[in-house]
Design a protein around this motif. Structure first.
Motif, PDB file in Angstrom:
ATOM      1  N   ARG A 173      34.481  40.627  31.005  1.00 38.08           N
ATOM      2  CA  ARG A 173      35.174  41.106  29.805  1.00 38.08           C
ATOM      3  C   ARG A 173      35.995  39.980  29.155  1.00 38.08           C
ATOM      4  NH1 ARG A 173      38.728  46.139  31.019  1.00 38.08           N
ATOM      5  NH2 ARG A 173      38.922  45.994  28.746  1.00 38.08           N
TER       6      ARG A 173
ATOM      7  N   ASP B 115      34.754  36.440  34.529  1.00 40.85           N
ATOM      8  CA  ASP B 115      35.186  37.750  34.036  1.00 40.85           C
ATOM      9  C   ASP B 115      34.194  38.266  32.995  1.00 40.85           C
ATOM     10  OD1 ASP B 115      36.466  39.954  33.074  1.00 40.85           O
ATOM     11  OD2 ASP B 115      38.228  38.896  32.303  1.00 40.85           O
TER      12      ASP B 115
ATOM     13  N   GLU C  68      38.472  42.699  38.839  1.00 41.16           N
ATOM     14  CA  GLU C  68      38.930  43.382  37.630  1.00 41.16           C
ATOM     15  C   GLU C  68      40.448  43.521  37.638  1.00 41.16           C
ATOM     16  OE1 GLU C  68      39.377  45.237  34.075  1.00 41.16           O
ATOM     17  OE2 GLU C  68      37.670  44.089  34.843  1.00 41.16           O
TER      18      GLU C  68
END
Length: 416
Positions: free
Chosen positions: A389, A387, A348
């Motif tokens: 997101r 990822d 992240e």
């Protein structure tokens, strides 16, 4: 009909049906004035009837100079010049008139299998004959390419030198050759335009040239090896390559329509919104070309690209091939190591670091010309990080970019 002065060649059309009148033009036509005078004589003789065809035998017989000369090697270059000069001059005068007439017209040339002879097999007097046949065939192909889609069909006929020799000495053989040539002349335009048809092809009888169906290596004149002449690949070869290229879209067989429909359904977009490309490299080049064109329309000084670093080793070269004058890499940190080298899941933090820097490059007021294209690989290569997101972050950045930057996402390994 233009023929050389060899016995019988000017009479090949003597038995043609009355639907068209064949007018022999004997001798060499060495200038535009001579061609104009010959055509004017024909027009006066036939009361201005339109000329709808040209048959040129310059690639298959002895020339006026060779017939009148000593028969030595010095006559051969003159013969070659005569053959090509008469063909080009006649076409320069007749083809524009044929096109303007709107009538179905035909231009066909006659050459011999000598065009296929390997240079290593040429005897002293055969070099110019081979070159003249080869030049005539290549001129025929070039003229046909220029006249694709017009009312003028252009093609060639390749005959065996043995057949020609027999025709020159026997009235019966002349009739046989004439009949075969008429069959060739009557073939549908779609089948012959741009081709050089051997008399053995298309049911035209037993001719020489490319129609041999016997096993083993094909032979040229006098049993010598058949090969490409010094002018380059033969027309036969180029025609075969064109036919093969036309089937390229068939790979993989019958998959294209099904793949289009299934991919469009999976993405929720119409099929006409998809572009079929040949691998990821082709996609990168095409997308960059589109981005460069978009940038030029909005007045960008130059096209430049952003990519992740590291990324595919060949990505920068492909972006430049598509039109990017420069490529800038934005660091994508190792997701499995912290900034100080601690192992663990730091994905992240790595993703956030990358997207913050990317946004500054794309949206900074100091950037007069934002990047024309941003090339992203998701899941990331070479780390393999996916990822969660990614879509959220990309959508937000696309909104802030205000349409000035094209975002390209390489999802080659999305399902892994």
């Amino acid at each position: 009909v233009t023929g050389a002065s060899g016995p019988g060649l000017g009479l090949l059309f003597a038995e043609f049906p009355d639907a068209a009148t064949a007018v022999p033009l004997q001798g060499a036509l060495g200038s535009a004035a001579e061609v104009d005078a010959a055509l004017a004589d024909v027009q006066r003789l036939y009361l201005g009837r339109p000329i709808v065809g040209l048959a040129h035998f310059g690639g298959c017989g002895p020339s006026a100079a060779a017939a009148a000369g000593t028969g030595g090697l010095a006559d051969e270059p003159v013969a070659l010049d005569e053959r090509l000069r008469s063909l080009t001059l006649l076409c320069s005068r007749l083809v524009p008139a044929m096109r303007a007439s709107g009538l179905p017209c035909r231009v066909f040339t006659v050459s011999t299998e000598r065009a296929l002879a390997s240079p290593s097999s040429w005897a002293p007097r055969e070099a110019m004959r081979s070159l003249s046949s080869g030049f005539v065939e290549q001129y025929t192909e070039a003229l046909a390419e220029e006249l694709v889609g017009s009312n003028v069909t252009v093609f060639g006929v390749r005959v065996s030198e043995d057949v020609l020799a027999a025709a020159a000495t026997s009235a019966g053989d002349i009739g046989t050759v004439a009949e075969r040539l008429w069959d060739a002349l009557s073939l549908p335009a779609a089948e012959v335009h741009g081709r050089v048809v051997a008399l053995g092809d298309c049911g035209l009888g037993e001719g020489g040239g490319s129609s041999s169906s016997s096993g083993g290596p094909k032979k040229g004149p006098s049993g010598g090896p058949r090969g490409g002449i010094v002018l380059g690949a033969s027309i036969d070869t180029r025609w075969a390559l064109r036919a093969a290229a036309g089937r390229a879209a068939e790979y993989p067989a019958d998959a294209r329509p099904k793949a289009y429909a299934e991919l469009a359904a999976a993405l929720g977009v119409p099929e006409d919104g998809l572009v079929w490309c040949h691998g990821a490299s082709d996609v990168i080049i095409r997308v960059t070309a589109v981005a460069a064109a978009r940038g030029a329309r909005r007045g960008a000084a130059h096209c430049w690209a952003l990519q992740q670093g590291p990324t595919w080793p060949n990505a920068e070269g492909l972006l430049r091939s598509g039109g990017a004058s420069s490529v800038v890499s934005i660091e994508y940190p190792e997701p499995w190591l912290s900034a100080v080298g601690e192992a663990g899941d730091h994905s992240e933090a790595a993703a956030a670091h990358f997207w913050e820097r990317l946004e500054r490059e794309v949206c900074s007021p100091a950037t007069a010309d934002p990047p024309s294209v941003v090339y992203l690989v998701h899941p990331h290569f070479p780390t393999g990080h996916k990822d969660p997101r990614f879509a959220e972050r990309l959508q937000a950045l696309v909104g802030k970019a205000d349409g000035r930057t094209l975002f390209a996402v390489d999802q080659t390994y999305l399902n892994f």
